[in-house]
Design a protein around this motif. Structure first.
Motif, PDB file in Angstrom:
ATOM      1  N   VAL A 121      -2.846 -13.441  42.351  1.00  0.00           N
ATOM      2  CA  VAL A 121      -2.064 -12.163  42.324  1.00  0.00           C
ATOM      3  C   VAL A 121      -2.367 -11.265  40.952  1.00  0.00           C
ATOM      4  CG1 VAL A 121       0.202 -11.699  41.691  1.00  0.00           C
ATOM      5  CG2 VAL A 121      -0.186 -13.553  43.234  1.00  0.00           C
ATOM      6  N   LEU A 122      -2.661 -12.021  39.913  1.00  0.00           N
ATOM      7  CA  LEU A 122      -3.034 -11.310  38.557  1.00  0.00           C
ATOM      8  C   LEU A 122      -4.490 -10.697  38.750  1.00  0.00           C
ATOM      9  CD1 LEU A 122      -2.116 -13.789  35.831  1.00  0.00           C
ATOM     10  CD2 LEU A 122      -0.946 -11.509  36.690  1.00  0.00           C
ATOM     11  N   ILE A 123      -5.452 -11.424  39.215  1.00  0.00           N
ATOM     12  CA  ILE A 123      -6.675 -10.797  39.442  1.00  0.00           C
ATOM     13  C   ILE A 123      -6.731  -9.586  40.717  1.00  0.00           C
ATOM     14  CG2 ILE A 123      -9.095 -11.241  40.238  1.00  0.00           C
ATOM     15  CD1 ILE A 123      -8.832 -13.725  38.874  1.00  0.00           C
ATOM     16  N   GLY A 124      -5.774  -9.858  41.547  1.00  0.00           N
ATOM     17  CA  GLY A 124      -5.619  -8.835  42.604  1.00  0.00           C
ATOM     18  C   GLY A 124      -5.224  -7.726  42.273  1.00  0.00           C
ATOM     19  N   PHE A 125      -4.000  -7.780  41.548  1.00  0.00           N
ATOM     20  CA  PHE A 125      -3.677  -6.334  40.822  1.00  0.00           C
ATOM     21  C   PHE A 125      -4.637  -5.898  39.881  1.00  0.00           C
ATOM     22  CE2 PHE A 125       0.561  -8.092  41.476  1.00  0.00           C
ATOM     23  CZ  PHE A 125       1.228  -6.942  42.122  1.00  0.00           C
ATOM     24  N   TYR A 126      -5.351  -6.569  39.074  1.00  0.00           N
ATOM     25  CA  TYR A 126      -6.349  -5.881  38.356  1.00  0.00           C
ATOM     26  C   TYR A 126      -7.554  -5.502  38.951  1.00  0.00           C
ATOM     27  CZ  TYR A 126      -9.986  -5.504  34.572  1.00  0.00           C
ATOM     28  OH  TYR A 126     -11.043  -5.007  33.806  1.00  0.00           O
ATOM     29  N   ILE A 127      -8.067  -6.195  40.062  1.00  0.00           N
ATOM     30  CA  ILE A 127      -9.223  -5.743  40.944  1.00  0.00           C
ATOM     31  C   ILE A 127      -8.736  -4.227  41.706  1.00  0.00           C
ATOM     32  CG2 ILE A 127     -10.432  -6.140  43.017  1.00  0.00           C
ATOM     33  CD1 ILE A 127     -10.181  -9.019  42.190  1.00  0.00           C
ATOM     34  N   TYR A 128      -7.198  -4.304  42.143  1.00  0.00           N
ATOM     35  CA  TYR A 128      -6.751  -3.151  42.889  1.00  0.00           C
ATOM     36  C   TYR A 128      -6.892  -1.911  41.898  1.00  0.00           C
ATOM     37  CZ  TYR A 128      -3.766   0.348  45.083  1.00  0.00           C
ATOM     38  OH  TYR A 128      -3.082   1.257  45.659  1.00  0.00           O
ATOM     39  N   TYR A 129      -6.413  -2.180  40.522  1.00  0.00           N
ATOM     40  CA  TYR A 129      -6.451  -1.018  39.563  1.00  0.00           C
ATOM     41  C   TYR A 129      -7.663  -0.801  39.155  1.00  0.00           C
ATOM     42  CZ  TYR A 129      -5.748   0.539  34.813  1.00  0.00           C
ATOM     43  OH  TYR A 129      -5.472   1.613  33.758  1.00  0.00           O
ATOM     44  N   LEU A 130      -8.570  -1.570  39.095  1.00  0.00           N
ATOM     45  CA  LEU A 130     -10.280  -1.300  38.759  1.00  0.00           C
ATOM     46  C   LEU A 130     -10.772  -0.471  40.045  1.00  0.00           C
ATOM     47  CD1 LEU A 130     -12.294  -1.648  36.689  1.00  0.00           C
ATOM     48  CD2 LEU A 130     -12.962  -3.650  37.962  1.00  0.00           C
ATOM     49  N   TYR A 131     -10.305  -1.049  41.108  1.00  0.00           N
ATOM     50  CA  TYR A 131     -10.961  -0.391  42.510  1.00  0.00           C
ATOM     51  C   TYR A 131     -10.422   1.311  42.634  1.00  0.00           C
ATOM     52  CZ  TYR A 131     -12.266   0.059  47.526  1.00  0.00           C
ATOM     53  OH  TYR A 131     -12.643   0.572  48.453  1.00  0.00           O
ATOM     54  N   ILE A 132      -9.093   1.398  42.277  1.00  0.00           N
ATOM     55  CA  ILE A 132      -8.703   2.734  42.283  1.00  0.00           C
ATOM     56  C   ILE A 132      -9.507   3.927  41.312  1.00  0.00           C
ATOM     57  CG2 ILE A 132      -6.698   4.296  41.497  1.00  0.00           C
ATOM     58  CD1 ILE A 132      -4.817   2.106  42.333  1.00  0.00           C
ATOM     59  N   ASN A 133      -9.848   3.163  40.168  1.00  0.00           N
ATOM     60  CA  ASN A 133     -10.649   3.946  39.083  1.00  0.00           C
ATOM     61  C   ASN A 133     -12.208   4.135  39.585  1.00  0.00           C
ATOM     62  OD1 ASN A 133      -8.723   4.559  37.103  1.00  0.00           O
ATOM     63  ND2 ASN A 133      -9.043   2.777  36.063  1.00  0.00           N
ATOM     64  N   ILE A 134     -12.694   2.929  40.187  1.00  0.00           N
ATOM     65  CA  ILE A 134     -14.185   3.218  40.798  1.00  0.00           C
ATOM     66  C   ILE A 134     -14.278   4.201  41.904  1.00  0.00           C
ATOM     67  CG2 ILE A 134     -15.959   1.835  41.876  1.00  0.00           C
ATOM     68  CD1 ILE A 134     -15.212  -0.460  40.070  1.00  0.00           C
ATOM     69  N   ARG A 135     -13.160   4.249  42.849  1.00  0.00           N
ATOM     70  CA  ARG A 135     -13.193   5.145  44.013  1.00  0.00           C
ATOM     71  C   ARG A 135     -13.022   6.349  43.141  1.00  0.00           C
ATOM     72  NH1 ARG A 135     -12.241   4.363  49.251  1.00  0.00           N
ATOM     73  NH2 ARG A 135     -11.277   6.265  49.263  1.00  0.00           N
ATOM     74  N   GLN A 136     -12.247   6.752  42.370  1.00  0.00           N
ATOM     75  CA  GLN A 136     -12.303   7.963  41.650  1.00  0.00           C
ATOM     76  C   GLN A 136     -13.612   8.469  41.316  1.00  0.00           C
ATOM     77  OE1 GLN A 136      -9.771  10.285  41.398  1.00  0.00           O
ATOM     78  NE2 GLN A 136      -8.537   8.854  42.467  1.00  0.00           N
ATOM     79  N   LEU A 137     -14.677   7.462  40.720  1.00  0.00           N
ATOM     80  CA  LEU A 137     -15.948   7.751  40.506  1.00  0.00           C
ATOM     81  C   LEU A 137     -16.747   8.091  41.864  1.00  0.00           C
ATOM     82  CD1 LEU A 137     -16.696   5.016  38.021  1.00  0.00           C
ATOM     83  CD2 LEU A 137     -16.399   7.352  37.324  1.00  0.00           C
ATOM     84  N   PHE A 138     -16.596   7.411  42.937  1.00  0.00           N
ATOM     85  CA  PHE A 138     -17.257   7.485  44.151  1.00  0.00           C
ATOM     86  C   PHE A 138     -16.982   9.043  44.653  1.00  0.00           C
ATOM     87  CE2 PHE A 138     -17.446   2.662  45.077  1.00  0.00           C
ATOM     88  CZ  PHE A 138     -18.447   2.893  44.283  1.00  0.00           C
ATOM     89  N   LYS A 139     -15.505   9.288  44.742  1.00  0.00           N
ATOM     90  CA  LYS A 139     -15.278  10.781  45.277  1.00  0.00           C
ATOM     91  C   LYS A 139     -15.666  11.730  44.575  1.00  0.00           C
ATOM     92  CE  LYS A 139     -10.852   9.163  47.132  1.00  0.00           C
ATOM     93  NZ  LYS A 139      -9.229   8.987  47.018  1.00  0.00           N
ATOM     94  N   ALA A 140     -15.765  11.706  43.194  1.00  0.00           N
ATOM     95  CA  ALA A 140     -16.443  12.838  42.116  1.00  0.00           C
ATOM     96  C   ALA A 140     -17.858  12.688  42.341  1.00  0.00           C
ATOM     97  CB  ALA A 140     -16.147  12.220  40.759  1.00  0.00           C
TER      98      ALA A 140
END
Length: 566
Positions: A257-276
């Motif tokens: 659960v903890l790592i899942g939330f952190y991965i989801y949070y990290l994944y959102i930021n990485i997707r921002q990089l991809f989109k940019a």
């Protein structure tokens, strides 16, 4: 979006993190839980065995103490009976002792060993215990104890223990029991070997989690059996195993659960990089990375996002500058093309006329009269003046565009300028120029030569685009300490959109394909630049009565002395 293929399937970051989490966390924790469970199970088994051995030893000690205590009491009773002279006194003493020892079922005097053996056989049939003490006369004092006497004395310290404990004699008859159940007792009795090891606890049975042991004693001849029940084993081993498994699963779930939330949070930021990056690759240089910036955002991602935003901003600035340069280059190219077209078109006719008339005047084979000479020279002069004005216009353009145009402003009489411009006008083509100017119009501040160039261009423009034989009107008025000059000619009404573009270079009312009049398309551009250089203002209008109106506003002279001097 372009898809890249590298032979092997490339996993996404979230897939890679899931695999790493499974390999680095789930598998090690599962193995650790399995090892811990086995270690705990082995430890609990050892504890159960050791506690069973301890219980057997305790019961053995209790048995020894019980027997020795009762044998000692019987010896004392036997010694006391030796002092009573009559049998009646002895029986009375025995009766008093029986009342004091309720666990002792009966006290009997056997006259010899044979009678004692018969008494013991009868007690054995009743599952009773016989203890005896020999007296001086050769008889025996025998005490018969009920099974409940053993129960009360031997298992006082084990009341809270849930194990089943059996005390059996050499013929496997049950002497006493704790937590007795017939079915389990029968099963346990079947496990006992025929030949027993003496005075050492021995494990029997096949179940590892339910240790069963016996302790065979030789003095007295009996066997103590300790059976660990299924309930005890379940509570000690199975329940602990479930607790360990649940603890491991809870820890894995919490980490997921903890790592899942952190991965989801990290994944959102990485997707921002991809989109940019994708937006940048498609030419959107204004896209900026907007992170969920908290204390959990890695420094590397924040640094990368800031550097990317700075890079995108610089690229956007460079792109805008390049775009502006391309527009300027395109405009310069159009200017070059229009200039070449205009110069080639406008210079050809006057040069041809000058060349023709010059050749005519130079001929020696004909006689040319004076009137023809004067006419030819006049035409040569007019064409030369036209070329001169064209060159002046072309030379004025760079100064206007570079804001470098300099004028010598002075007090100028407007009527003189209008009269001179009318005289320098190349052709009227049947159009009369009518000037309506009141006598009270003051002098204006302007560059006289440049102002003449302005009105010559406006007059020529009005003549070219006016209806045939229609007059060109010039109205001069004094409005709010400003001199306003309007040059009007009759033509078709001009749309507002086209009217505003006439101040641009090389823009004409008739385009290159339908050009019906001569001209460079620079007249109004130059007029606007000259008027603004003299701190004036020019506006264009179009009405149903007059298709084209050029309105010029000039500043009046600053003093009456300047007007008198002029």
């Amino acid at each position: 979006m372009k898809k890249y293929s590298y032979g092997l399937k490339r996993l996404k970051i979230i897939e890679q993190i899931a695999i790493v989490f499974f390999i680095a966390v789930v598998i090690p924790m599962s193995i650790s839980g399995f090892i811990i469970n086995n270690i705990n199970q082995q430890s609990l088994r050892r504890q159960l065995r050791e506690s069973a051995i301890l219980v057997a030893a305790m019961v053995s000690d209790e048995v020894d103490f019980f027997i020795k205590a009762n044998e000692s009491a019987l010896s004392q009773m036997a010694d006391t009976l030796d002092y009573f002279p009559t049998k009646a006194q002895k029986l009375k003493f025995i009766a008093d002792i029986e009342n004091k020892y309720p666990d002792c079922d009966d006290l009997i005097i056997a006259k010899d060993e044979k009678e004692l053996a018969k008494l013991s056989a009868e007690a054995y049939m009743k599952e009773e215990t016989v203890l005896s003490a020999k007296m001086k006369d050769g008889s025996y004092l025998a005490a018969i104890y009920r099974p409940s006497a053993w129960q009360g004395e031997l298992f006082k310290s084990l009341e809270q223990d849930n194990r089943q404990i059996y005390i059996i004699d050499k013929n496997n008859h049950l002497l006493s029991a704790h937590n007795f159940t017939p079915e389990v007792y029968k099963e346990t009795l079947e496990l006992l070997p025929d030949e027993k090891i003496e005075n050492n606890p021995v494990m029997i049975g096949d179940e590892k989690n339910r240790p069963v042991l016996y302790l065979h004693k030789t003095n007295p001849d009996l066997t103590i059996v300790v059976n660990t029940t299924e309930k005890i084993a379940k509570k000690a081993i199975i329940d602990n195993r479930i607790k360990i498994v649940l603890s491991v699963l809870s820890a894995i779930l919490a980490m997921m659960v903890l790592i899942g939330f952190y991965i989801y949070y990290l994944y959102i930021n990485i997707r921002q990089l991809f989109k940019a990056i994708i937006a940048l690759s498609k030419g959107n240089y204004q896209r900026q990375i907007r992170l969920l910036n908290t204390s959990f955002t890695p420094f590397e991602i924040v640094f990368l996002a800031n550097e990317f935003n700075n890079m995108a901003s610089e690229i956007h600035k460079s792109y805008r500058e390049l775009k502006r340069k391309n527009i300027e280059l395109k405009q310069l190219n159009e200017f070059r093309s229009n200039l070449l077209d205009t110069v080639s078109h406008e210079l050809r006719t006057p040069l041809t006329s000058i060349q023709g008339y010059t050749s005519r005047l130079m001929r020696q084979d004909i006689v040319i009269d004076e009137e023809t000479k004067q006419k030819s020279l006049r035409i040569i002069k007019e064409q030369t003046e036209q070329l001169n004005r064209l060159i002046e216009d072309l030379l004025t353009i760079p100064d206007i565009e570079g804001m470098r145009l300099r004028t010598t402003n002075e007090d100028v009489k407007l009527d003189k300028v209008l009269e001179k411009a009318e005289l320098l006008l190349r052709k009227r083509n049947g159009h009369e120029i009518i000037v309506n100017m009141p006598d009270n119009i003051p002098m204006v501040i302007a560059d006289k030569g440049r102002l003449e160039q302005v009105f010559i261009n406006l007059f020529e423009n009005a003549v070219k685009y006016s209806y045939p034989e229609m007059p060109i009107l010039v109205d001069v008025q004094l409005v709010e300490n400003k001199v306003v000059v309007e040059v009007k000619n009759s033509c078709d009404k001009i749309p507002d959109k086209t009217l505003q573009r006439l101040f641009e270079k090389f823009v004409r009312l008739d385009d290159n394909m339908t050009r019906t009049t001569r001209g460079t398309g620079l007249g109004l551009f130059i007029v606007k630049g000259l008027i603004e250089a003299m701190n004036g203002k020019i506006e264009l209008f179009s009405t149903d009565e007059f298709g084209f109106i050029a309105k010029i506003t000039l500043n009046i002279a600053g003093s009456e002395e300047d007007e008198d001097d002029e």
